[in-house]
Design a protein around this motif. Structure first.
Motif, PDB file in Angstrom:
ATOM      1  N   THR A  11      -2.697  -2.940 -18.619  1.00  0.00           N
ATOM      2  CA  THR A  11      -3.754  -2.716 -17.644  1.00  0.00           C
ATOM      3  C   THR A  11      -3.258  -3.089 -16.259  1.00  0.00           C
ATOM      4  O   THR A  11      -2.659  -4.135 -16.072  1.00  0.00           O
ATOM      5  N   GLY A  12      -3.502  -2.203 -15.294  1.00  0.00           N
ATOM      6  CA  GLY A  12      -3.120  -2.469 -13.908  1.00  0.00           C
ATOM      7  C   GLY A  12      -4.356  -2.566 -13.031  1.00  0.00           C
ATOM      8  O   GLY A  12      -5.456  -2.154 -13.419  1.00  0.00           O
ATOM      9  N   PHE A  13      -4.194  -3.099 -11.837  1.00  0.00           N
ATOM     10  CA  PHE A  13      -5.297  -3.279 -10.911  1.00  0.00           C
ATOM     11  C   PHE A  13      -4.832  -2.868  -9.523  1.00  0.00           C
ATOM     12  O   PHE A  13      -3.785  -3.320  -9.062  1.00  0.00           O
ATOM     13  N   LEU A  14      -5.592  -2.026  -8.850  1.00  0.00           N
ATOM     14  CA  LEU A  14      -5.305  -1.621  -7.475  1.00  0.00           C
ATOM     15  C   LEU A  14      -6.342  -2.246  -6.554  1.00  0.00           C
ATOM     16  O   LEU A  14      -7.536  -2.205  -6.840  1.00  0.00           O
ATOM     17  N   ALA A  15      -5.871  -2.811  -5.466  1.00  0.00           N
ATOM     18  CA  ALA A  15      -6.786  -3.378  -4.477  1.00  0.00           C
ATOM     19  C   ALA A  15      -6.574  -2.656  -3.145  1.00  0.00           C
ATOM     20  O   ALA A  15      -5.460  -2.266  -2.813  1.00  0.00           O
ATOM     21  N   ASP A  16      -7.632  -2.464  -2.413  1.00  0.00           N
ATOM     22  CA  ASP A  16      -7.574  -1.832  -1.098  1.00  0.00           C
ATOM     23  C   ASP A  16      -6.926  -0.451  -1.171  1.00  0.00           C
ATOM     24  O   ASP A  16      -6.136  -0.079  -0.319  1.00  0.00           O
ATOM     25  N   ALA A  17      -7.214   0.305  -2.216  1.00  0.00           N
ATOM     26  CA  ALA A  17      -6.702   1.665  -2.353  1.00  0.00           C
ATOM     27  C   ALA A  17      -7.723   2.625  -1.746  1.00  0.00           C
ATOM     28  O   ALA A  17      -8.911   2.526  -2.030  1.00  0.00           O
ATOM     29  N   HIS A  18      -7.269   3.528  -0.916  1.00  0.00           N
ATOM     30  CA  HIS A  18      -8.183   4.450  -0.270  1.00  0.00           C
ATOM     31  C   HIS A  18      -7.478   5.773   0.001  1.00  0.00           C
ATOM     32  O   HIS A  18      -6.252   5.850  -0.026  1.00  0.00           O
ATOM     33  N   ILE A  19      -8.261   6.811   0.263  1.00  0.00           N
ATOM     34  CA  ILE A  19      -7.748   8.151   0.529  1.00  0.00           C
ATOM     35  C   ILE A  19      -8.249   8.584   1.898  1.00  0.00           C
ATOM     36  O   ILE A  19      -9.443   8.497   2.194  1.00  0.00           O
ATOM     37  N   TYR A  20      -7.328   9.076   2.709  1.00  0.00           N
ATOM     38  CA  TYR A  20      -7.696   9.579   4.035  1.00  0.00           C
ATOM     39  C   TYR A  20      -8.055  11.058   3.946  1.00  0.00           C
ATOM     40  O   TYR A  20      -7.569  11.784   3.070  1.00  0.00           O
ATOM     41  N   GLU A  21      -8.890  11.510   4.856  1.00  0.00           N
ATOM     42  CA  GLU A  21      -9.328  12.902   4.860  1.00  0.00           C
ATOM     43  C   GLU A  21      -8.149  13.866   4.948  1.00  0.00           C
ATOM     44  O   GLU A  21      -8.162  14.928   4.325  1.00  0.00           O
ATOM     45  N   SER A  22      -7.103  13.488   5.677  1.00  0.00           N
ATOM     46  CA  SER A  22      -5.932  14.364   5.818  1.00  0.00           C
ATOM     47  C   SER A  22      -5.159  14.524   4.509  1.00  0.00           C
ATOM     48  O   SER A  22      -4.308  15.404   4.398  1.00  0.00           O
ATOM     49  N   ASN A  23      -5.452  13.694   3.524  1.00  0.00           N
ATOM     50  CA  ASN A  23      -4.750  13.755   2.241  1.00  0.00           C
ATOM     51  C   ASN A  23      -5.573  14.401   1.132  1.00  0.00           C
ATOM     52  O   ASN A  23      -5.104  14.509  -0.004  1.00  0.00           O
ATOM     53  N   LEU A  24      -6.782  14.860   1.432  1.00  0.00           N
ATOM     54  CA  LEU A  24      -7.659  15.392   0.395  1.00  0.00           C
ATOM     55  C   LEU A  24      -7.069  16.586  -0.346  1.00  0.00           C
ATOM     56  O   LEU A  24      -7.197  16.684  -1.572  1.00  0.00           O
ATOM     57  N   SER A  25      -6.401  17.494   0.350  1.00  0.00           N
ATOM     58  CA  SER A  25      -5.839  18.657  -0.352  1.00  0.00           C
ATOM     59  C   SER A  25      -4.777  18.227  -1.354  1.00  0.00           C
ATOM     60  O   SER A  25      -4.697  18.776  -2.459  1.00  0.00           O
ATOM     61  N   GLY A  26      -3.972  17.236  -1.018  1.00  0.00           N
ATOM     62  CA  GLY A  26      -2.977  16.722  -1.956  1.00  0.00           C
ATOM     63  C   GLY A  26      -3.604  16.023  -3.144  1.00  0.00           C
ATOM     64  O   GLY A  26      -3.121  16.134  -4.277  1.00  0.00           O
TER      65      GLY A  26
END
Length: 76
Positions: A11-26
């Motif tokens: 099991t892994g844990f991600l903290a402060d992970a987010h997606i920017y609008e410029s990366n949505l297509s990817g």
């Protein structure tokens, strides 16, 4: 083996992970791709009898597969 336990899941844990609008297509491209079977983590049991002695040189992944890279702009 050393602890006399049967491994089941990692099991892994991600903290402060987010997606920017410029990366949505990817992100949508990534989510549309087929998945691969999970690899197997192999520990070289001949290298040591102590859990604390395992490191990246005594571990490997078998049957690891990855898809083609998805190029995205770095958000600054």
């Amino acid at each position: 083996r050393q602890l006399k336990l049967t491994p089941r899941r990692l099991t892994g844990f991600l903290a402060d992970a987010h997606i920017y609008e410029s990366n949505l297509s990817g992100v949508w491209e990534y989510l549309a791709r087929p998945t691969f079977d999970l690899p197997t983590l192999v520990l070289d049991s001949t290298s040591s009898d102590k859990v604390v002695d395992f490191d990246y040189r005594t571990c490997s992944l078998e049957n690891y597969q990855s898809g083609a890279p998805i190029v995205m702009k770095m958000a600054v």
